[in-house]
Design an enzyme around this catalytic site. Structure first.
Site, PDB file in Angstrom:
ATOM      1  N   HIS A   1      -3.964  13.969   0.186  1.00 10.93           N
ATOM      2  CA  HIS A   1      -4.177  13.100   1.352  1.00 10.93           C
ATOM      3  C   HIS A   1      -3.016  13.213   2.336  1.00 10.93           C
ATOM      4  CE1 HIS A   1      -5.064   9.574   3.796  1.00 10.93           C
ATOM      5  NE2 HIS A   1      -3.870   9.084   3.517  1.00 10.93           N
TER       6      HIS A   1
ATOM      7  N   LYS B   1      -4.293  -2.121   9.608  1.00 11.58           N
ATOM      8  CA  LYS B   1      -4.596  -2.289   8.188  1.00 11.58           C
ATOM      9  C   LYS B   1      -4.777  -3.752   7.829  1.00 11.58           C
ATOM     10  CE  LYS B   1      -3.525   2.034   6.836  1.00 11.58           C
ATOM     11  NZ  LYS B   1      -4.286   2.823   5.848  1.00 11.58           N
TER      12      LYS B   1
ATOM     13  N   GLU C   1     -10.440   3.920   3.008  1.00 12.17           N
ATOM     14  CA  GLU C   1      -9.474   4.661   2.189  1.00 12.17           C
ATOM     15  C   GLU C   1      -9.810   4.368   0.727  1.00 12.17           C
ATOM     16  OE1 GLU C   1      -5.398   3.932   3.420  1.00 12.17           O
ATOM     17  OE2 GLU C   1      -5.622   5.472   4.972  1.00 12.17           O
TER      18      GLU C   1
ATOM     19  N   GLU D   1      -8.977   4.056  -2.860  1.00 14.59           N
ATOM     20  CA  GLU D   1      -7.736   3.852  -3.608  1.00 14.59           C
ATOM     21  C   GLU D   1      -8.024   3.133  -4.926  1.00 14.59           C
ATOM     22  OE1 GLU D   1      -4.361   2.325  -1.494  1.00 14.59           O
ATOM     23  OE2 GLU D   1      -5.154   2.885   0.470  1.00 14.59           O
TER      24      GLU D   1
ATOM     25  N   GLU E   1     -10.045  12.483   6.858  1.00  9.97           N
ATOM     26  CA  GLU E   1      -9.930  13.813   6.266  1.00  9.97           C
ATOM     27  C   GLU E   1     -11.282  14.523   6.205  1.00  9.97           C
ATOM     28  OE1 GLU E   1      -7.835  11.519   3.042  1.00  9.97           O
ATOM     29  OE2 GLU E   1      -7.174  13.551   2.574  1.00  9.97           O
TER      30      GLU E   1
ATOM     31  N   THR F   1      -4.429   6.622  -0.542  1.00 16.96           N
ATOM     32  CA  THR F   1      -5.722   7.294  -0.553  1.00 16.96           C
ATOM     33  C   THR F   1      -5.714   8.439  -1.555  1.00 16.96           C
ATOM     34  OG1 THR F   1      -5.922   6.753   1.770  1.00 16.96           O
ATOM     35  CG2 THR F   1      -7.445   8.403   0.908  1.00 16.96           C
TER      36      THR F   1
ATOM     37  N   ARG G   1      -8.120   3.696  12.662  1.00 18.28           N
ATOM     38  CA  ARG G   1      -7.266   4.862  12.956  1.00 18.28           C
ATOM     39  C   ARG G   1      -6.739   4.873  14.380  1.00 18.28           C
ATOM     40  NH1 ARG G   1      -5.994   6.070   7.920  1.00 18.28           N
ATOM     41  NH2 ARG G   1      -7.824   6.533   6.680  1.00 18.28           N
TER      42      ARG G   1
ATOM     43  N   ARG H   1       1.008  16.654  12.385  1.00 21.04           N
ATOM     44  CA  ARG H   1       2.298  17.319  12.623  1.00 21.04           C
ATOM     45  C   ARG H   1       2.257  18.830  12.375  1.00 21.04           C
ATOM     46  NH1 ARG H   1       3.477  12.416  10.106  1.00 21.04           N
ATOM     47  NH2 ARG H   1       3.164  13.375   8.077  1.00 21.04           N
TER      48      ARG H   1
ATOM     49  N   GLN I   1      -4.000   2.306  14.639  1.00 21.28           N
ATOM     50  CA  GLN I   1      -2.856   2.853  13.906  1.00 21.28           C
ATOM     51  C   GLN I   1      -2.103   3.904  14.726  1.00 21.28           C
ATOM     52  OE1 GLN I   1      -4.015   4.250  10.028  1.00 21.28           O
ATOM     53  NE2 GLN I   1      -1.952   4.865   9.431  1.00 21.28           N
TER      54      GLN I   1
ATOM     55  N   TYR J   1       1.310   5.682  -0.313  1.00 21.06           N
ATOM     56  CA  TYR J   1       0.862   6.899   0.389  1.00 21.06           C
ATOM     57  C   TYR J   1       1.237   8.034  -0.558  1.00 21.06           C
ATOM     58  CZ  TYR J   1       0.927  10.033   4.607  1.00 21.06           C
ATOM     59  OH  TYR J   1       0.706  11.008   5.564  1.00 21.06           O
TER      60      TYR J   1
ATOM     61  N   ASP K   1      -9.015   0.341   1.428  1.00 14.81           N
ATOM     62  CA  ASP K   1      -8.133  -0.146   2.479  1.00 14.81           C
ATOM     63  C   ASP K   1      -8.714   0.242   3.835  1.00 14.81           C
ATOM     64  OD1 ASP K   1      -5.742  -1.490   3.180  1.00 14.81           O
ATOM     65  OD2 ASP K   1      -4.824   0.426   3.703  1.00 14.81           O
TER      66      ASP K   1
ATOM     67  N   THR L   1      -9.015  -5.536   3.185  1.00 12.48           N
ATOM     68  CA  THR L   1      -8.915  -4.599   2.066  1.00 12.48           C
ATOM     69  C   THR L   1      -9.853  -5.144   0.996  1.00 12.48           C
ATOM     70  OG1 THR L   1      -6.639  -3.975   2.575  1.00 12.48           O
ATOM     71  CG2 THR L   1      -7.360  -3.681   0.290  1.00 12.48           C
TER      72      THR L   1
ATOM     73  N   ASP M   1       0.847  -1.185   0.000  1.00 10.09           N
ATOM     74  CA  ASP M   1       0.000   0.000   0.000  1.00 10.09           C
ATOM     75  C   ASP M   1       0.887   1.240   0.000  1.00 10.09           C
ATOM     76  OD1 ASP M   1      -2.458   1.285  -0.026  1.00 10.09           O
ATOM     77  OD2 ASP M   1      -2.515   1.459   2.145  1.00 10.09           O
TER      78      ASP M   1
ATOM     79  N   TYR N   1       1.831   2.724  15.175  1.00  8.89           N
ATOM     80  CA  TYR N   1       2.563   2.922  13.922  1.00  8.89           C
ATOM     81  C   TYR N   1       3.982   3.475  14.076  1.00  8.89           C
ATOM     82  CZ  TYR N   1       2.440   7.970  12.936  1.00  8.89           C
ATOM     83  OH  TYR N   1       2.669   9.317  12.945  1.00  8.89           O
TER      84      TYR N   1
END
Lengths: 419, 419
Positions: A133, A251, A199, A201, A361, A347, A235, A142, A238, A128, A231, A255, A126, A242
């Protein structure tokens, strides 16, 4: 190939049919009478490829290749076979075909068929690789100034997922349990996931194997076709797990993919350029032509027993990296790739709020609940919700569809260890 | 089972033979005359299981299970079959066996055999579950106070790797190219890896499939056996790529495993407790008995054409999480597990400097070069270096060995895209 190509299967000859002669996507189906086998969608029918092979209508090899419930053998045969097969199917199913009388009894109404995973997923990766996204998620976690990690504009960031968790559209998705830690607790707990998400995708399927680094052009040639991909993501699991090695159990529940493999050939008229590059990519990842596709993508959410609301609408063209660039990067270390490897695009989100491909999001981390057309509100998925992804490339008087990629969220088990 | 059990294969009856009757590990071998097939190591010989099955000496199923070059079919048959097979092999190969006359012609000298991967690797997961290793790496990268991430003492941190990159001992390892960024450059470059490293690990092989969460005890019962594992690692590729989604191409070049699957039954007398828990683990991960093993582990490094030096000496007992705990965690989200799934323990390091299972730790990030017995110095691996992992459980008058896990570093290609 411009304009609708017509078939003697009348239902295929409309501008909004997802499976016209221009498409010819590959799937695996069964009926009450027929064991799972390879088939091709045409209009509202499926051509039984096993029967067509037995009847001598299609011959790819001395041995049978369509009497198995997966397309991997055909994938492994390589580009020349893919071209020959598509040409032959086109011939058989075209208006005025000399094969019509022989082929007609080999059609099965799609309504009578159950669709299965169209290929054996060898390994699942997968990525990113959607900039909107990554920017949205990075901003939430962040701050806007550090939204994109320093490597992001130079490398298609990806991680390995679980092939065993890939399921076909229509499979119910059980809300997982997992280790979570709320900000207001000192210690983690093992609980049902509270922030279960989708997600949106696209999935690219590797056809040709490789055991050394390949270029972007070679990578493009190695890709067999595309599916829609959801996917499912926990959250809260994760967030706790993660760092430092990436998503793992968050994850691994499931899927979902759409049931029909849409070939690169069918998508060829819809090639689209990648966005402008902020930094020139290193030579082995550089764009060599338009490698994205103009594919309209929509997500609907239907609460249990209620009508669906469209919650997102975007386009595969929004990706920063193409599947060919992802695959080229994937091989850069010498990593061997195998027929049936599945690469999730990452995503897909556009610039506007309605174009975001995840509830993370869309609800901005749960802070801005969505109001559905039914009046219900959502931050993350609730039990009984049915998520449906749809994709379509719109040509001159015809449509290339993928079939729905759908799944319903079942409540978490009371005790996941009870047998 | 205490003490050496004797066999009519005389070479098996010494205290330091790695393959006594107590062991009976499973592999896949070929010779000039024989196609790859299943075999069992006994002393300096291999019992040809395909021939033994054809001769009626072993019968697990109506259909043949040993005429294929992998053990996955046997794994999938489950614990009862594993127990029955081991008991039957024990009977055939024991001193005084009634089967000796029939079995003796089915032995192949190990010296004449080429060993292959003993099973088809379905999916590969690598963990980060050695506390000394995680503390060393964390101290180098984040300082001693933040060495262990907050989740580390609650959850066996792991990530999915590439099954396609797993190779058997003896396979040469080509130094990879990758995207790197030196601290003194603004932009990354695509270059041969400069900080190529080993990781000393054990691999646990999943035998019994599962499609829902399983307990630690169930997980222990699902494990078929163990191998030595070297997860070759490109530290400079890893440093640039691993945020935010974990290692990807840095770990995709190759992972070597030893050629013989040592069964849980053979290791049973060597069970060892996990270290004291700083935080009590959540119930679904809690220790239910001794689930680690007392296995002595050594690494040697031999520069090209020179004698090997032992660079590390530690023990599998040093792990914080057992393979059973890792597998239980792996299934906690509902992630389906498949026969042939391989779980890397994570790098195994002890408390002392000589007990560190990677050059990253041994040379403290390249700052403290090692001096080998040959006078050569090393920070990371150089071209031509041969790395060998060895493992042994020492019983009362006998040894359970794994066979070497070895690989030689070949120089990077001048141009990885030249065909």
């Amino acid at each position: 190939m411009t304009g609708l190509k017509t078939s003697w299967v009348a239902s295929a000859n409309t501008a909004d049919c997802p499976f016209p002669l221009n498409n010819l996507p590959y799937g695996v189906f069964s009926t009450d009478e027929l064991e799972p086998r390879c088939g091709v969608a045409i209009g509202d029918m499926i051509l039984d490829c096993q029967a067509a092979e037995e009847a001598g209508l299609i011959t790819l090899d001395e041995a049978a290749v369509f009497d198995v419930p997966f397309w991997n053998d055909v994938m492994e045969m390589g580009t020349e076979t893919w071209v020959a097969l598509r040409a032959r199917l086109f011939e058989i199913l075209s208006t005025g075909s000399a094969d019509q009388v022989q082929a007609e009894p080999l059609l099965v109404p799609m309504a009578d068929g159950t669709l299965h995973l169209p290929f054996l997923v060898s390994e699942y990766t997968d990525f990113y690789a959607g900039r909107h996204h990554a920017t949205n998620v990075g901003t939430m976690f962040r701050g806007a100034e550090n939204a994109l990690p320093p490597n992001w504009l130079h490398i298609p960031i990806g991680y390995n997922g679980r092939a065993s968790s890939v399921v076909v559209s229509g499979t119910d998705i059980r809300r997982p349990w997992g280790q979570l830690k709320s900000p207001d607790h000192d210690l983690p707990a093992f609980l049902p996931c509270r922030r279960f998400d989708l997600e949106l995708e696209m999935g690219a399927i590797v056809g040709t194997p490789s055991d050394s680094p390949i270029t972007v052009d070679e990578a493009d040639a190695h890709i067999f076709g595309y599916v829609l991909l959801n996917d499912w993501s926990a959250r809260d699991i994760q967030a706790w797990e993660y760092q430092p090695l990436g998503p793992f159990q968050a994850k691994a529940t499931a899927t979902s993919i759409s049931p029909w493999i849409v070939t690169k050939a069918a998508l060829e008229p819809f090639r689209a350029d990648a966005p402008a590059r902020e930094f020139e990519l290193l030579p082995h990842l550089r764009d060599t032509g338009p490698m994205l596709y103009d594919i309209d993508l929509r997500v609907t959410l239907a609460p249990k027993g209620k009508a669906p609301t469209e919650i997102a609408h975007t386009n595969y063209r929004e990706m920063y990296y193409s599947a060919a660039q992802q695959l080229a990067h994937h091989t850069s270390s010498g990593c061997p790739m195998t027929p049936g490897d599945l690469l999730g695009s990452g995503t897909i989100s556009g610039a506007d709020k309605h174009e975001r491909g995840s509830l993370l999001e869309l609800s901005w981390g749960g802070k801005e609940p969505l109001t559905l057309d039914t009046g219900d509100t959502r931050t993350f998925l609730e039990d009984g919700d049915t998520l449906t992804l749809r994709g379509a490339a719109h040509g001159d008087g015809y449509t290339i569809g993928f079939g729905d990629c759908s799944g319903t969220v079942l409540p978490a088990l009371d005790d996941p260890y009870k047998r």
